[in-house]
Design a protein around this motif. Structure first.
Motif, PDB file in Angstrom:
ATOM      1  N   LYS A 143       0.836  -1.215   0.000  1.00 26.15           N
ATOM      2  CA  LYS A 143       0.000   0.000   0.000  1.00 26.15           C
ATOM      3  C   LYS A 143       0.868   1.261   0.000  1.00 26.15           C
ATOM      4  O   LYS A 143       0.583   2.228  -0.721  1.00 26.15           O
ATOM      5  N   GLN A 145       3.961   1.741  -1.201  1.00 26.89           N
ATOM      6  CA  GLN A 145       4.607   1.999  -2.487  1.00 26.89           C
ATOM      7  C   GLN A 145       3.599   2.367  -3.579  1.00 26.89           C
ATOM      8  O   GLN A 145       3.902   3.164  -4.464  1.00 26.89           O
ATOM      9  N   LEU A 146       2.407   1.799  -3.509  1.00 21.51           N
ATOM     10  CA  LEU A 146       1.370   2.172  -4.483  1.00 21.51           C
ATOM     11  C   LEU A 146       0.889   3.602  -4.235  1.00 21.51           C
ATOM     12  O   LEU A 146       0.649   4.356  -5.179  1.00 21.51           O
ATOM     13  N   ARG A 149       2.995   6.226  -5.740  1.00 17.62           N
ATOM     14  CA  ARG A 149       2.842   6.335  -7.192  1.00 17.62           C
ATOM     15  C   ARG A 149       1.413   6.689  -7.605  1.00 17.62           C
ATOM     16  O   ARG A 149       1.089   6.677  -8.784  1.00 17.62           O
ATOM     17  N   LEU A 151      -1.282   4.957  -7.302  1.00 12.08           N
ATOM     18  CA  LEU A 151      -1.836   3.807  -8.019  1.00 12.08           C
ATOM     19  C   LEU A 151      -2.729   2.974  -7.114  1.00 12.08           C
ATOM     20  O   LEU A 151      -2.515   2.896  -5.901  1.00 12.08           O
ATOM     21  N   GLN A 152      -3.738   2.348  -7.725  1.00 13.47           N
ATOM     22  CA  GLN A 152      -4.463   1.267  -7.068  1.00 13.47           C
ATOM     23  C   GLN A 152      -3.724  -0.019  -7.430  1.00 13.47           C
ATOM     24  O   GLN A 152      -3.004  -0.078  -8.432  1.00 13.47           O
ATOM     25  N   LEU A 153      -3.901  -1.066  -6.632  1.00 17.04           N
ATOM     26  CA  LEU A 153      -3.225  -2.322  -6.932  1.00 17.04           C
ATOM     27  C   LEU A 153      -3.611  -2.822  -8.324  1.00 17.04           C
ATOM     28  O   LEU A 153      -2.783  -3.346  -9.066  1.00 17.04           O
ATOM     29  N   SER A 156      -1.484  -1.493 -11.188  1.00 17.70           N
ATOM     30  CA  SER A 156      -0.060  -1.824 -11.193  1.00 17.70           C
ATOM     31  C   SER A 156       0.174  -3.203 -11.807  1.00 17.70           C
ATOM     32  O   SER A 156      -0.759  -3.903 -12.190  1.00 17.70           O
ATOM     33  N   LEU A 188       8.155  -2.362  -9.424  1.00 20.61           N
ATOM     34  CA  LEU A 188       7.157  -1.378  -9.849  1.00 20.61           C
ATOM     35  C   LEU A 188       7.730  -0.359 -10.830  1.00 20.61           C
ATOM     36  O   LEU A 188       7.021   0.116 -11.715  1.00 20.61           O
TER      37      LEU A 188
END
Length: 267
Positions: A143, A145-146, A149, A151-153, A156, A188
């Protein structure tokens, strides 16, 4: 409250989240929630007041002659509910109960359908303890690192296989938690196809031996006598500083918790 200038479902989510926090804060402080029109700012993911509305009349509500009043029987409502897919609230409860994961993890997964599907695919190949570990990793480093960025999982490259790799790698005694997170970052941000490839290409495998650990700790303590004194006087941050210095010398190839225990023994 009316919110304007929302151009995607993702921004509907951000606008609602912001308004929930804003209005809850006002309510808890016993402050009025104004009737108003607010503008959604896509850059800050927040809403800004545009103009006040005193009553419903200010919105110029009027009946639509082409839309007649429709009465729906309760039995029909029940029938339609049975046909609906699993909603986030029900999904959150089921995930928490079925997989014994935290409320935080089940909430994250319940809001992202693809992420939930990948998580459940991974769980089919993991045992109870591994599923719990997967839940912890999902709510922490994944969570984190997302979020960095935006981002949602589901947006990615993380899928069920990579989630399984994360769990298996976390059990490797020769891999520190810090380097596991570095591997996830590399995965990622680069063209690696698997976590294992990221670990190998970034030279993140390998954990420092006991003798080298002791030598590094000895040198760090010798170089940072003030931090030792601060820790002995109750300054807990000083211990975190010493751990950081050790990790810096070891280039991340050590476990922070283990280092903390060894430092406490030496101090």
């Amino acid at each position: 409250v009316e919110v304007k200038n929302i151009n995607s479902f993702k921004n509907v989510f951000h606008a609602l989240n912001y308004e929930i926090v804003r209005q809850k804060t006002l309510f808890e402080r016993n402050l009025p929630i104004a009737r108003e029109t607010r503008h959604f700012d896509e850059n800050t993911k927040s809403t800004i007041s545009l103009r006040k509305k005193e009553s419903a009349m200010d919105y110029r509500y009027m009946p639509e002659p082409d839309l007649p009043i429709i009465t729906i029987e309760k039995s029909k409502v029940k029938e339609l509910k049975k046909q609906m897919p699993e909603l986030p609230k029900e999904k959150r409860k089921r995930l928490k109960k079925q997989y014994k994961i935290s409320l935080q993890t089940s909430t994250i997964l319940s809001l992202d359908k693809k992420a939930c599907n990948e998580f459940e695919k991974a769980c089919e190949k993991l045992n109870g303890n591994e599923i719990k570990k997967l839940g912890d990793l999902t709510a922490t480093i994944v969570k984190k690192q997302l979020n960095y960025r935006d981002l949602q999982l589901s947006d990615s490259k993380i899928n069920a296989n990579i989630l399984i790799e994360l769990v298996k790698a976390s059990k490797n005694e020769n891999l520190s938690q810090k380097n596991l997170e570095k591997a996830l970052i590399a995965l990622l941000d680069n063209n690696y196809l698997s976590l294992q490839e990221a670990l190998e290409q970034e030279s993140l495998m390998g954990k420092t031996g006991e003798s080298e650990l002791q030598e590094v700790i000895k040198n760090v303590l010798k170089e940072n006598e003030k931090a030792i004194k601060d820790y002995k006087h109750g300054e807990k941050k000083a211990l975190n500083f010493l751990v950081g210095q050790c990790l810096k010398k070891l280039k991340g190839k050590a476990d922070a918790i283990e280092l903390e225990k060894l430092l406490k023994k030496k101090i």
